[in-house]
Design a protein around this motif. Structure first.
Motif, PDB file in Angstrom:
ATOM      1  N   THR A  96      -2.459  12.264   6.496  1.00 13.52           N
ATOM      2  CA  THR A  96      -3.523  12.561   5.539  1.00 13.52           C
ATOM      3  C   THR A  96      -3.141  11.963   4.194  1.00 13.52           C
ATOM      4  N   SER A  97      -4.073  11.196   3.600  1.00 12.19           N
ATOM      5  CA  SER A  97      -3.748  10.538   2.346  1.00 12.19           C
ATOM      6  C   SER A  97      -5.018  10.198   1.574  1.00 12.19           C
ATOM      7  N   LYS A  98      -4.944  10.275   0.244  1.00  8.82           N
ATOM      8  CA  LYS A  98      -6.027   9.835  -0.623  1.00  8.82           C
ATOM      9  C   LYS A  98      -5.736   8.472  -1.254  1.00  8.82           C
ATOM     10  N   SER A  99      -4.536   7.966  -1.017  1.00  6.17           N
ATOM     11  CA  SER A  99      -4.133   6.690  -1.618  1.00  6.17           C
ATOM     12  C   SER A  99      -4.813   5.518  -0.909  1.00  6.17           C
ATOM     13  N   LYS A 100      -4.948   4.418  -1.634  1.00 12.14           N
ATOM     14  CA  LYS A 100      -5.501   3.189  -1.073  1.00 12.14           C
ATOM     15  C   LYS A 100      -4.358   2.244  -0.708  1.00 12.14           C
ATOM     16  N   TYR A 101      -4.492   1.625   0.466  1.00  9.67           N
ATOM     17  CA  TYR A 101      -3.419   0.797   1.005  1.00  9.67           C
ATOM     18  C   TYR A 101      -3.940  -0.579   1.404  1.00  9.67           C
ATOM     19  N   LEU A 102      -3.014  -1.514   1.429  1.00 12.57           N
ATOM     20  CA  LEU A 102      -3.204  -2.742   2.193  1.00 12.57           C
ATOM     21  C   LEU A 102      -2.749  -2.418   3.600  1.00 12.57           C
ATOM     22  N   ILE A 103      -3.667  -2.524   4.576  1.00 20.94           N
ATOM     23  CA  ILE A 103      -3.420  -2.089   5.949  1.00 20.94           C
ATOM     24  C   ILE A 103      -3.524  -3.288   6.885  1.00 20.94           C
ATOM     25  N   THR A 104      -2.532  -3.451   7.757  1.00 21.22           N
ATOM     26  CA  THR A 104      -2.565  -4.516   8.760  1.00 21.22           C
ATOM     27  C   THR A 104      -2.473  -3.898  10.144  1.00 21.22           C
ATOM     28  N   LEU A 105      -3.334  -4.369  11.063  1.00 21.78           N
ATOM     29  CA  LEU A 105      -3.336  -3.888  12.441  1.00 21.78           C
ATOM     30  C   LEU A 105      -2.659  -4.900  13.356  1.00 21.78           C
ATOM     31  N   SER A 106      -2.316  -4.444  14.555  1.00 23.44           N
ATOM     32  CA  SER A 106      -1.619  -5.303  15.512  1.00 23.44           C
ATOM     33  C   SER A 106      -2.478  -6.460  15.991  1.00 23.44           C
ATOM     34  N   VAL A 150       0.447  -1.609  11.836  1.00 21.20           N
ATOM     35  CA  VAL A 150       1.784  -2.201  11.790  1.00 21.20           C
ATOM     36  C   VAL A 150       2.292  -2.407  10.372  1.00 21.20           C
ATOM     37  N   TYR A 151       1.413  -2.199   9.367  1.00 20.62           N
ATOM     38  CA  TYR A 151       1.864  -2.387   7.981  1.00 20.62           C
ATOM     39  C   TYR A 151       0.987  -1.577   7.042  1.00 20.62           C
ATOM     40  N   LEU A 152       1.632  -0.907   6.080  1.00 20.12           N
ATOM     41  CA  LEU A 152       0.943  -0.177   5.016  1.00 20.12           C
ATOM     42  C   LEU A 152       1.650  -0.491   3.705  1.00 20.12           C
ATOM     43  N   ASN A 153       0.877  -0.633   2.643  1.00 24.73           N
ATOM     44  CA  ASN A 153       1.485  -0.751   1.318  1.00 24.73           C
ATOM     45  C   ASN A 153       0.519  -0.187   0.285  1.00 24.73           C
ATOM     46  N   ALA A 154       1.002   0.768  -0.504  1.00 20.69           N
ATOM     47  CA  ALA A 154       0.144   1.410  -1.495  1.00 20.69           C
ATOM     48  C   ALA A 154      -0.301   0.397  -2.538  1.00 20.69           C
ATOM     49  N   LEU A 155      -1.617   0.261  -2.717  1.00 18.36           N
ATOM     50  CA  LEU A 155      -2.151  -0.767  -3.614  1.00 18.36           C
ATOM     51  C   LEU A 155      -1.877  -0.471  -5.071  1.00 18.36           C
ATOM     52  N   ASP A 156      -1.647   0.793  -5.444  1.00 12.11           N
ATOM     53  CA  ASP A 156      -1.391   1.109  -6.842  1.00 12.11           C
ATOM     54  C   ASP A 156       0.086   1.000  -7.201  1.00 12.11           C
ATOM     55  N   GLU A 157       0.899   0.478  -6.274  1.00  9.61           N
ATOM     56  CA  GLU A 157       2.321   0.352  -6.554  1.00  9.61           C
ATOM     57  C   GLU A 157       2.648  -0.903  -7.353  1.00  9.61           C
ATOM     58  N   GLY A 158       1.691  -1.843  -7.430  1.00  9.60           N
ATOM     59  CA  GLY A 158       1.893  -3.007  -8.269  1.00  9.60           C
ATOM     60  C   GLY A 158       2.741  -4.091  -7.634  1.00  9.60           C
ATOM     61  N   PHE A 159       3.171  -5.027  -8.485  1.00 10.28           N
ATOM     62  CA  PHE A 159       3.863  -6.238  -8.049  1.00 10.28           C
ATOM     63  C   PHE A 159       5.144  -5.936  -7.287  1.00 10.28           C
ATOM     64  N   TRP A 160       5.964  -5.030  -7.795  1.00 10.49           N
ATOM     65  CA  TRP A 160       7.286  -4.832  -7.221  1.00 10.49           C
ATOM     66  C   TRP A 160       7.238  -4.258  -5.818  1.00 10.49           C
ATOM     67  N   SER A 161       6.219  -3.473  -5.480  1.00  8.60           N
ATOM     68  CA  SER A 161       6.142  -2.895  -4.145  1.00  8.60           C
ATOM     69  C   SER A 161       5.860  -3.945  -3.080  1.00  8.60           C
ATOM     70  N   ARG A 162       5.324  -5.095  -3.488  1.00 12.55           N
ATOM     71  CA  ARG A 162       5.020  -6.156  -2.527  1.00 12.55           C
ATOM     72  C   ARG A 162       6.132  -7.197  -2.451  1.00 12.55           C
ATOM     73  N   LEU A 163       7.158  -7.001  -3.245  1.00 14.57           N
ATOM     74  CA  LEU A 163       8.255  -7.949  -3.301  1.00 14.57           C
ATOM     75  C   LEU A 163       9.380  -7.504  -2.374  1.00 14.57           C
ATOM     76  N   SER A 164       9.990  -8.448  -1.676  1.00 15.03           N
ATOM     77  CA  SER A 164      11.167  -8.172  -0.856  1.00 15.03           C
ATOM     78  C   SER A 164      12.260  -9.162  -1.232  1.00 15.03           C
ATOM     79  N   ALA A 165      13.502  -8.714  -1.160  1.00 11.40           N
ATOM     80  CA  ALA A 165      14.617  -9.576  -1.532  1.00 11.40           C
ATOM     81  C   ALA A 165      15.866  -9.143  -0.789  1.00 11.40           C
ATOM     82  N   ASN A 166      16.764 -10.069  -0.558  1.00 14.81           N
ATOM     83  CA  ASN A 166      18.051  -9.747   0.051  1.00 14.81           C
ATOM     84  C   ASN A 166      19.096 -10.758  -0.388  1.00 14.81           C
TER      85      ASN A 166
END
Length: 356
Positions: A67-77, A131-147
């Motif tokens: 259950t959530s009220k947040s908006k996400y970028l959602i990807t399906l299989s 297969v993928y969720l990301n909160a849209l209000d998290e901004g630039f850094w939430s979409r960034l990955s690094a290693n």
């Protein structure tokens, strides 16, 4: 008076913090977690709660209801991508309430009539299809990955010293993703010529329906073993994910590559056109282990009977939060190397790394 104001400020802070924790998860063992869902990728959901200093990580297939009220970028299989909310309507089934982010942005900027609503719809899916969720209000850094991975070794015999670095950076948007990598190996030993190897890449994918994507890749290699001062590739093509689940993904890509090479000796530089065919497999539902392998083949279109391949294999073990140990190998094969160079070059690396 001051104490009273401080107390009220404290109460309001708790109230607003609790109000932000609007998401809930019902797990298969009956436990209920209330907090703020941050993301879900590779079968693991991250949720922030008031009662823990660190975020919880929950395996996606252990979730019965969300259950959530947040908006996400959602990807399906099946490759479909949505912007919207995700809420369970039954055990293991959920409704995606979608909207058009561009029309919403125009509305926020006051460029639409107040009565006009963002265009959207509703979609019923199984939770296993997400297969993928990301909160849209998290901004630039939430979409960034690094290693970044580091490895170093010293052997007394012949004073052998070896240092290697492996790194990556990526960004995922609604309809595209970009990633880059830089890897370097330096090996020195008494009475032996230094071994140097550097490779890097930049990749851009634009997503199409049904898990197809357009691609552009830029690749770079410098390798003393094969006497390559610089090998630059520019690749364009088309790819598709054949399997895309919370346990694994497997895909292929094909296209053309413009290859440009220069060498450490006096051999003239050469340019060539090549076909490109590759496949990638990523397994991430094997406990704390993750396996990623990639194979690319380059049959030449302009040089008679020339054939090259690049192969990579990484096995990663997560041992502490965002830290891991990685064992990997990279191989480069060329059936027509220049005189004095080897056909096959490979390296094995063991590193300790950190990821964002």
């Amino acid at each position: 008076m001051k104490k009273g104001l401080l107390f009220l400020a404290f109460v309001f802070a708790i109230f607003f913090e609790s109000a932000a924790q609007t998401d809930s998860l019902l797990l298969s063992n009956g436990n209920l977690i209330v907090g703020e869902i941050k993301s879900m990728d590779k079968g693991v959901l991250t949720i922030e709660t008031d009662y823990s200093d660190s975020d919880f990580k929950v395996t996606w297939d252990e979730i019965k209801k969300i259950t959530s009220k947040s908006k996400y970028l959602i990807t399906l299989s099946n490759g479909k991508r949505y912007n919207g909310t995700l809420n369970s309507i039954d055990t293991l089934k959920a409704e995606i309430d979608t909207y058009d982010p561009e029309s919403l942005l125009r509305s926020i900027r006051g460029k639409k009539a107040e009565t006009e609503q963002p265009v959207g719809g509703k979609e019923i899916v199984n939770l296993a299809e997400v297969v993928y969720l990301n909160a849209l209000d998290e901004g630039f850094w939430s979409r960034l990955s690094a290693n970044i991975d580091l490895g170093w070794s010293l052997t007394k015999a012949n004073n052998l010293r070896q240092f290697n670095v492996r790194s990556g950076l990526g960004y995922l948007a609604d309809r595209w993703k970009a990633s880059s990598s830089y890897n370097s190996l330096r090996s020195t030993q008494d009475d032996v010529e230094d071994v140097k190897r550097t490779d890097g890449s930049f990749a851009f994918n634009y997503f199409l329906p049904k898990d197809w994507f357009l691609l552009y890749n830029f690749t770079y290699l410098s390798n003393t073993e094969q006497l390559i001062r610089s090998r630059v590739g520019n690749q364009i093509g088309l790819g598709k994910y054949l399997i895309h689940t919370n346990k694994t993904y497997f895909g292929f890509q094909t296209g053309i590559n413009l290859n440009s090479e220069s060498y450490f000796d006096d051999t003239p530089s050469r340019n060539s056109g090549e076909a490109m065919l590759g496949a990638e497999l990523n397994l991430y539902d094997i406990g704390d282990l993750t396996l990623l392998t990639n194979l690319m083949a380059y049959p030449s279109l302009t040089e008679k009977n020339r054939f090259r391949t690049d192969f990579k294999l990484d096995v990663k073990y997560d041992f502490l939060d965002d830290f891991y140990v990685k064992v990997g190998t990279t191989m480069n094969y060329d059936n027509q190397p220049i005189e004095g160079a080897t056909k096959l070059d490979y390296i094995f690396q063991t590193t300790v790394g950190w990821e964002l």
